[in-house]
Design a protein around this motif. Structure first.
Motif, PDB file in Angstrom:
ATOM      1  N   GLY A  39      39.189  36.939  25.880  1.00  0.00           N
ATOM      2  CA  GLY A  39      40.312  37.690  26.422  1.00  0.00           C
ATOM      3  C   GLY A  39      41.137  36.840  27.368  1.00  0.00           C
ATOM      4  O   GLY A  39      40.597  36.054  28.157  1.00  0.00           O
ATOM      5  N   VAL A  40      42.432  37.012  27.295  1.00  0.00           N
ATOM      6  CA  VAL A  40      43.358  36.192  28.071  1.00  0.00           C
ATOM      7  C   VAL A  40      43.119  36.340  29.566  1.00  0.00           C
ATOM      8  O   VAL A  40      43.100  35.357  30.314  1.00  0.00           O
ATOM      9  CB  VAL A  40      44.814  36.554  27.712  1.00  0.00           C
ATOM     10  CG1 VAL A  40      45.790  35.822  28.622  1.00  0.00           C
ATOM     11  CG2 VAL A  40      45.100  36.221  26.251  1.00  0.00           C
ATOM     12  N   ALA A  41      42.924  37.566  30.034  1.00  0.00           N
ATOM     13  CA  ALA A  41      42.783  37.806  31.474  1.00  0.00           C
ATOM     14  C   ALA A  41      41.524  37.154  32.033  1.00  0.00           C
ATOM     15  O   ALA A  41      41.552  36.536  33.107  1.00  0.00           O
ATOM     16  CB  ALA A  41      42.772  39.305  31.754  1.00  0.00           C
ATOM     17  N   GLU A  42      40.401  37.280  31.316  1.00  0.00           N
ATOM     18  CA  GLU A  42      39.149  36.690  31.793  1.00  0.00           C
ATOM     19  C   GLU A  42      39.231  35.166  31.824  1.00  0.00           C
ATOM     20  O   GLU A  42      38.777  34.524  32.770  1.00  0.00           O
ATOM     21  CB  GLU A  42      37.988  37.129  30.892  1.00  0.00           C
ATOM     22  CG  GLU A  42      37.515  38.540  31.120  1.00  0.00           C
ATOM     23  CD  GLU A  42      36.659  38.663  32.375  1.00  0.00           C
ATOM     24  OE1 GLU A  42      35.437  38.497  32.295  1.00  0.00           O
ATOM     25  OE2 GLU A  42      37.242  38.925  33.444  1.00  0.00           O
ATOM     26  N   ARG A  43      39.813  34.587  30.799  1.00  0.00           N
ATOM     27  CA  ARG A  43      39.933  33.126  30.761  1.00  0.00           C
ATOM     28  C   ARG A  43      40.830  32.621  31.882  1.00  0.00           C
ATOM     29  O   ARG A  43      40.523  31.629  32.553  1.00  0.00           O
ATOM     30  CB  ARG A  43      40.486  32.686  29.408  1.00  0.00           C
ATOM     31  CG  ARG A  43      39.593  33.008  28.229  1.00  0.00           C
ATOM     32  CD  ARG A  43      40.251  32.554  26.938  1.00  0.00           C
ATOM     33  NE  ARG A  43      39.576  33.096  25.773  1.00  0.00           N
ATOM     34  CZ  ARG A  43      39.978  32.909  24.533  1.00  0.00           C
ATOM     35  NH1 ARG A  43      41.062  32.190  24.294  1.00  0.00           N
ATOM     36  NH2 ARG A  43      39.314  33.431  23.525  1.00  0.00           N
ATOM     37  N   ALA A  44      41.947  33.306  32.079  1.00  0.00           N
ATOM     38  CA  ALA A  44      42.871  32.895  33.137  1.00  0.00           C
ATOM     39  C   ALA A  44      42.223  33.022  34.509  1.00  0.00           C
ATOM     40  O   ALA A  44      42.408  32.162  35.377  1.00  0.00           O
ATOM     41  CB  ALA A  44      44.146  33.732  33.069  1.00  0.00           C
ATOM     42  N   ALA A  45      41.449  34.090  34.712  1.00  0.00           N
ATOM     43  CA  ALA A  45      40.788  34.284  36.001  1.00  0.00           C
ATOM     44  C   ALA A  45      39.777  33.175  36.266  1.00  0.00           C
ATOM     45  O   ALA A  45      39.700  32.646  37.381  1.00  0.00           O
ATOM     46  CB  ALA A  45      40.108  35.647  36.042  1.00  0.00           C
ATOM     47  N   ARG A  48      41.522  29.998  37.299  1.00  0.00           N
ATOM     48  CA  ARG A  48      42.039  30.107  38.666  1.00  0.00           C
ATOM     49  C   ARG A  48      40.917  29.978  39.692  1.00  0.00           C
ATOM     50  O   ARG A  48      41.070  29.292  40.713  1.00  0.00           O
ATOM     51  CB  ARG A  48      42.781  31.431  38.844  1.00  0.00           C
ATOM     52  CG  ARG A  48      44.132  31.492  38.146  1.00  0.00           C
ATOM     53  CD  ARG A  48      44.770  32.859  38.308  1.00  0.00           C
ATOM     54  NE  ARG A  48      45.058  33.164  39.712  1.00  0.00           N
ATOM     55  CZ  ARG A  48      45.474  34.361  40.137  1.00  0.00           C
ATOM     56  NH1 ARG A  48      45.630  35.353  39.265  1.00  0.00           N
ATOM     57  NH2 ARG A  48      45.715  34.564  41.428  1.00  0.00           N
ATOM     58  N   ILE A 103      42.408  36.399  43.279  1.00  0.00           N
ATOM     59  CA  ILE A 103      42.103  36.289  41.854  1.00  0.00           C
ATOM     60  C   ILE A 103      41.231  37.471  41.426  1.00  0.00           C
ATOM     61  O   ILE A 103      40.278  37.829  42.130  1.00  0.00           O
ATOM     62  CB  ILE A 103      41.356  34.975  41.559  1.00  0.00           C
ATOM     63  CG1 ILE A 103      42.107  33.785  42.160  1.00  0.00           C
ATOM     64  CG2 ILE A 103      41.167  34.789  40.058  1.00  0.00           C
ATOM     65  CD1 ILE A 103      41.313  32.501  42.136  1.00  0.00           C
ATOM     66  N   PRO A 104      41.512  38.080  40.282  1.00  0.00           N
ATOM     67  CA  PRO A 104      40.644  39.171  39.811  1.00  0.00           C
ATOM     68  C   PRO A 104      39.231  38.657  39.536  1.00  0.00           C
ATOM     69  O   PRO A 104      39.055  37.556  39.010  1.00  0.00           O
ATOM     70  CB  PRO A 104      41.318  39.622  38.511  1.00  0.00           C
ATOM     71  CG  PRO A 104      42.709  39.107  38.581  1.00  0.00           C
ATOM     72  CD  PRO A 104      42.655  37.850  39.388  1.00  0.00           C
ATOM     73  N   LYS A 107      34.641  39.943  34.863  1.00  0.00           N
ATOM     74  CA  LYS A 107      33.978  41.201  34.523  1.00  0.00           C
ATOM     75  C   LYS A 107      32.856  41.035  33.503  1.00  0.00           C
ATOM     76  O   LYS A 107      31.975  41.890  33.415  1.00  0.00           O
ATOM     77  CB  LYS A 107      35.011  42.194  33.977  1.00  0.00           C
ATOM     78  CG  LYS A 107      36.104  42.566  34.966  1.00  0.00           C
ATOM     79  CD  LYS A 107      37.112  43.510  34.331  1.00  0.00           C
ATOM     80  CE  LYS A 107      38.222  43.880  35.312  1.00  0.00           C
ATOM     81  NZ  LYS A 107      39.229  44.786  34.687  1.00  0.00           N
TER      82      LYS A 107
END
Length: 245
Positions: A39-45, A48, A103-104, A107
């Motif tokens: 997933g894009v969000a997890e990878r980006a987090a 970061r 940063i999120p 998860k």
């Protein structure tokens, strides 16, 4: 076959099927799919968090970063592991300064990782197989050369292909110690890295721009495509999943 025995046998087959899926390595990059971020969000987090931990060492090295691990590959290993840990108030206390606290949180993964535990760096080729940890093909501590060859994927040789949290690698075959050197790309044309020397020898974390590197008196340190000592920009496999995101 009696109904109860049949149900037990079916349950056994089902559990074996789940176990097989849990250790699958469909992209054959050496890591179980369950230990990679999707997933894009997890990878980006993750990228970061990784970059922020590495950058924080420039201001003041964390007391949890062991002196024997303070070299160029040690910075990568430390930031990688810390990026995966739960972000509790106690975790933040190890940093005198943290550059990106909003940063999120991740998860889906947490260190120690499922299946691999603390052996999160690969040191041998091939797809993941049960027993790789026990055989030493996955370890908790390794060099820049092995990180380059088995834990990352190549992106390209210009900064346009990279984002914050990606890596740079150089090779200097005649250098004393390791011939491989690594840096963390922070985005906006900046990098952070450890000089590679031990604390007793004056080793330190430095943060500078790619333009400054391009002006280095030794051309072998220039991060440009025409420099054969510059190996390029790379990304951790944990977020690459066998291909460029």
């Amino acid at each position: 076959m009696r109904p109860l025995a049949k149900l037990l046998l079916l349950a056994l087959f089902a559990s074996l099927g789940f176990a097989q899926r849990d250790i699958s390595d469909l992209d054959r990059d050496g890591y179980p799919d369950l230990t990679q971020l999707h997933g894009v969000a997890e990878r980006a987090a993750f990228l970061r968090w990784f970059a922020a931990v590495a950058e924080a060492q420039y201001t003041a090295p964390s007391p949890t970063w062991k002196p024997e691990d303070r070299d160029c590959s040690g910075l990568l290993r430390f930031a990688y592991i810390e990026a995966l840990k739960p972000k509790t108030p106690a975790w933040f206390k190890q940093f005198a300064y943290f550059p990106d606290p909003s940063i999120p949180p991740l998860k889906t993964l947490s260190y120690p990782l499922p299946i691999l535990s603390r052996s999160v760096f690969r040191v041998a080729g091939g797809a993941y197989q049960p027993g790789d940890v026990e055989a030493g093909r996955l370890v908790g501590r390794t060099t820049a050369q092995y990180l380059l060859n088995h834990s990352t994927v190549f992106l390209g040789r210009t900064p346009e292909v990279a984002q914050r949290g990606d890596l740079l690698f150089f090779i200097h075959p005649l250098a004393s110690g390791s011939a491989y050197h690594s840096m963390v790309y922070l985005g906006n044309g900046r990098v952070v890295y450890h000089t590679g020397l031990s604390p007793e020898e004056g080793g330190e974390v430095r943060l500078l721009s790619l333009n400054t590197l391009r002006a280095h008196p030794q051309a072998s340190w220039h991060p440009v495509p025409e420099n054969p000592n510059f190996l390029g920009f790379y990304r951790w496999k944990i977020v690459a999943n066998g291909k460029h995101p």
